[in-house]
Design a protein around this motif. Structure first.
Motif, PDB file in Angstrom:
ATOM      1  N   HIS A  50       0.814  -1.116   0.073  1.00  0.00           N
ATOM      2  CA  HIS A  50       0.366  -0.007  -0.001  1.00  0.00           C
ATOM      3  C   HIS A  50       0.905   1.108   0.132  1.00  0.00           C
ATOM      4  N   HIS A  52       0.876   5.321  -1.983  1.00  0.00           N
ATOM      5  CA  HIS A  52       0.395   6.223  -2.894  1.00  0.00           C
ATOM      6  C   HIS A  52       1.071   6.829  -3.882  1.00  0.00           C
ATOM      7  N   HIS A 217      -8.966   1.503   0.666  1.00  0.00           N
ATOM      8  CA  HIS A 217      -8.844   1.616   2.179  1.00  0.00           C
ATOM      9  C   HIS A 217     -10.083   1.046   3.139  1.00  0.00           C
ATOM     10  N   HIS A 269      -5.240  -0.763   5.823  1.00  0.00           N
ATOM     11  CA  HIS A 269      -5.530  -0.642   7.307  1.00  0.00           C
ATOM     12  C   HIS A 269      -6.424  -1.404   8.059  1.00  0.00           C
ATOM     13  N   ASP A 320       2.111   3.007   3.234  1.00  0.00           N
ATOM     14  CA  ASP A 320       1.278   4.161   3.210  1.00  0.00           C
ATOM     15  C   ASP A 320       1.811   5.403   3.056  1.00  0.00           C
TER      16      ASP A 320
HETATM   17 ZN   LIG Z   1      -3.351   4.980   2.119  1.00  0.00          ZN
END
Ligand SMILES: [Zn+2]
Length: 438
Positions: A50, A52, A217, A269, A320
Motif C-alpha cells: 500500500h 500512494h 482503504h 489498514h 502508506d
Molecule cells: Zn493509504
C-alpha cells in the motif's frame, strides 16, 4: 531460513536455480560467474502492499489533525498537481527512484486520478524494470477540496476500464508473468456513490478472470461521529464498513450489487474491524495491507495483531506513503514491532515474522506467492543486497551488539538488528528477476 556463506544461483531467465551453502554448490553450477557480497546479506525484495504514487512528495505533510482533515488540507491539493503531465512525469521518476532506493521490488500502488499520470507511472516503472499493480484513484463524490479529483460516475467506470485495457499485463500479455498489472481502486467508500459501487462491482466481475486486482482503504479512522468509519456507515446506512465493498451498500446492509472482495483484493489498514469483518476478509481470500507507520502519523490507532492474525486473513505490510512518512519496508516493520509490543495484548513479533510480513506475505497478498517472495527454486530472483559497511550504525550494531550463546536466538537477534537498524544507504543493489534495477 538463514544460510551463512550462502549462494543464490540465478539462471539466464532470472529464475532461482539453486539456493544453499556455497560449500555445497553442485559441480555443474561452479562454472557460473560468482559475485561475492560477503560480509553482506541477501534478502528477498521487499513488497509494499500500500503506497500512494500521487503522494510521492507528500510524506511528512503537516495537517494538524487526523485522516479526513489531513486529506482536505494536504493530500487532495497535492494530488491535484498531477493534472499537469510534466509534473506527473517528474513524480513518476521520483516515485521509482524512492522504490529502488528502498529495495521495494513489488508494490500495490494507489494511483492518480489522472490517466496521463498513470501512463507516466506505468511507462517509468516498465523502463526501470520494477513490478507494479496500480489503478487510478476513483472518486465520484467528496468534499470541495477533492473537486479536481472527482469525475462523473460514467467517466469513472470508462476511465478504469480503459486503464485495464491499456496496461494490464501488457508487458508479457499474460498476468501469470507480467510485471505490470492493474487494479480497480476507489479511494475509499466515502469517495464514491452507491451507484458507483454497483458499477464497479459489475466491472470487477467482468475483469476478475483476467487477473485484475481490487484495492482500497478500510476501517482506518474511528473518531466517534465524524471519523471515516462513522461517516461511511452513516452515508450508506450499512451495518459495518466492509459491507460497502461487499455489495451490501444499501440501507441495513441490503445487497445492492456484486462484491469487490477476493484473492486479488487488498484492503489498507483494517484497524478497527469486527471479528465478523475479519472472518469475511479471510473467507474470501482478501488481504490486509497493515500500515503501522501511517496509523501512528494519523492517529488511527493500532490494528489488534493477535485478533487479526487469528482470523486467518493474510497480513502484509504497507508504507502508506504519504500517510506513512517512511519508504523503507524494514522501518515499517520496526514500527510494527513497536506498536504491537505496546498493545494491551502485547506481542513481541518474531524477527522471522517481520521479514515474512514484508516479503512473502506481500507476495501472497498479491496472489504471486508462486512467483516471488523468497528464494525457493523456480521463483523469479527478486532480491536486495544489504552492505552494512554503507551504513556504519548498522555495521556497528551487527558487530558489537549482544548475541545469545544460543545459536538460534543469536541468529534471530542478528536478523532483528539487520531489519530494524537498516537504512536506505545500506541497500547496495536491487534485483528483479535476476536483473539489476537502477
Ligand atoms: Zn493509504
Amino acid at each position: 531460513m538463514s544460510i551463512p556463506d550462502g549462494a543464490l544461483v540465478v539462471d539466464e531467465a532470472g529464475v532461482v536455480a539453486w539456493c544453499g551453502r556455497f560449500a555445497d554448490l553442485p559441480d555443474a553450477l561452479r562454472t557460473a560467474d560468482v559475485r561475492d557480497h560477503r560480509p553482506g546479506f541477501l534478502l528477498p525484495g521487499f513488497v509494499d502492499t500500500h503506497v500512494h504514487f500521487p503522494q510521492t512528495f507528500s510524506y511528512d505533510a503537516y495537517g494538524g489533525e487526523q485522516l479526513l482533515e489531513w486529506l482536505d488540507r494536504c493530500i487532495f491539493p497535492a494530488e491535484a498537481r498531477l493534472r499537469d503531465p510534466e509534473f506527473a512525469e517528474l513524480a513518476a521518476g521520483a516515485f521509482c527512484d524512492r522504490r529502488i532506493a528502498a529495495g521495494t521490488t513489488s508494490a500495490m500502488v494507489f494511483g492518480s486520478a489522472f490517466p496521463d499520470a498513470q501512463d507516466a507511472l506505468f511507462r517509468e516503472t516498465r523502463r526501470r524494470g520494477l513490478r507494479i499493480v496500480s489503478g487510478r484513484g476513483i472518486q465520484t463524490d467528496g468534499p470541495e477540496a477533492a473537486s479536481a479529483l472527482v469525475t462523473s460516475e460514467d467517466d469513472a467506470l470508462a476511465l478504469t476500464r480503459d486503464e485495464i485495457d491499456r496496461w494490464h499485463a501488457v508487458d508479457t500479455g499474460d498476468p501469470a508473468t507480467a510485471r505490470l498489472q492493474v487494479a480497480v481502486v476507489p479511494r475509499f467508500a466515502l469517495s464514491v456513490t452507491s451507484r458507483t459501487l454497483r458499477g464497479l462491482g459489475e466491472l470487477y466481475d467482468d475483469v476478475r478472470g483476467r487477473g485484475v486486482y481490487f484495492h482500497t482503504h478500510l476501517s482506518e479512522n474511528d473518531r466517534p461521529g465524524t471519523g471515516e468509519i462513522a461517516q461511511t456507515t452513516q452515508k450508506f446506512g450499512c451495518r459495518r464498513y466492509l459491507d460497502a465493498y461487499d455489495g451490501r451498500f444499501l440501507p441495513d446492509s441490503a445487497l445492492g450489487g456484486a462484491s469487490l472482495l477476493g484473492r486479488r483484493s487488498i484492503f489498507a489498514h483494517a484497524v478497527h474491524c469486527s471479528d465478523g469483518e475479519l472472518a469475511r476478509l479471510a473467507a474470501t481470500g482478501s488481504s490486509i495491507a497493515h500500515c503501522p507507520t501511517s496509523q501512528q502519523f494519523l492517529g488511527s490507532g493500532t490494528m489488534p495483531w493477535r485478533r487479526t492474525a487469528r482470523s486467518g486473513v493474510t497480513i502484509a505490510i504497507g508504507t502508506d506513503v504519504g500517510g506513512g512518512d517512511e519508504w523503507l519496508i524494514p522501518q515499517v516493520l520496526a514500527d510494527a514491532y513497536k506498536v504491537h509490543m505496546s498493545e494491551p495484548a502485547a506481542v513481541a513479533l518474531h524477527p522471522a515474522q517481520l521479514l515474512f510480513s514484508g516479503t512473502l506475505a506481500g507476495a501472497r497478498a498479491l496472489d504471486q506467492e508462486s512467483r516471488i517472495g523468497n528464494f525457493d527454486v523456480g521463483k523469479d530472483a527478486d532480491f536486495v543486497v544489504v552492505d552494512p559497511s554503507r551504513w556504519p550504525p548498522l555495521d556497528a550494531a551487527l558487530d558489537y551488539g549482544i548475541r545469545s550463546s544460543d545459536a538460534e536466538l543469536a541468529r534471530d537477534q542478528t536478523l532483528f538488528t539487520l531489519l530494524t537498524a537498516m537504512r536506505e544507504p545500506a541497500i547496495a543493489e536491487v534485483y528483479v528477476a535476476g536483473s539489476l534495477v537502477a
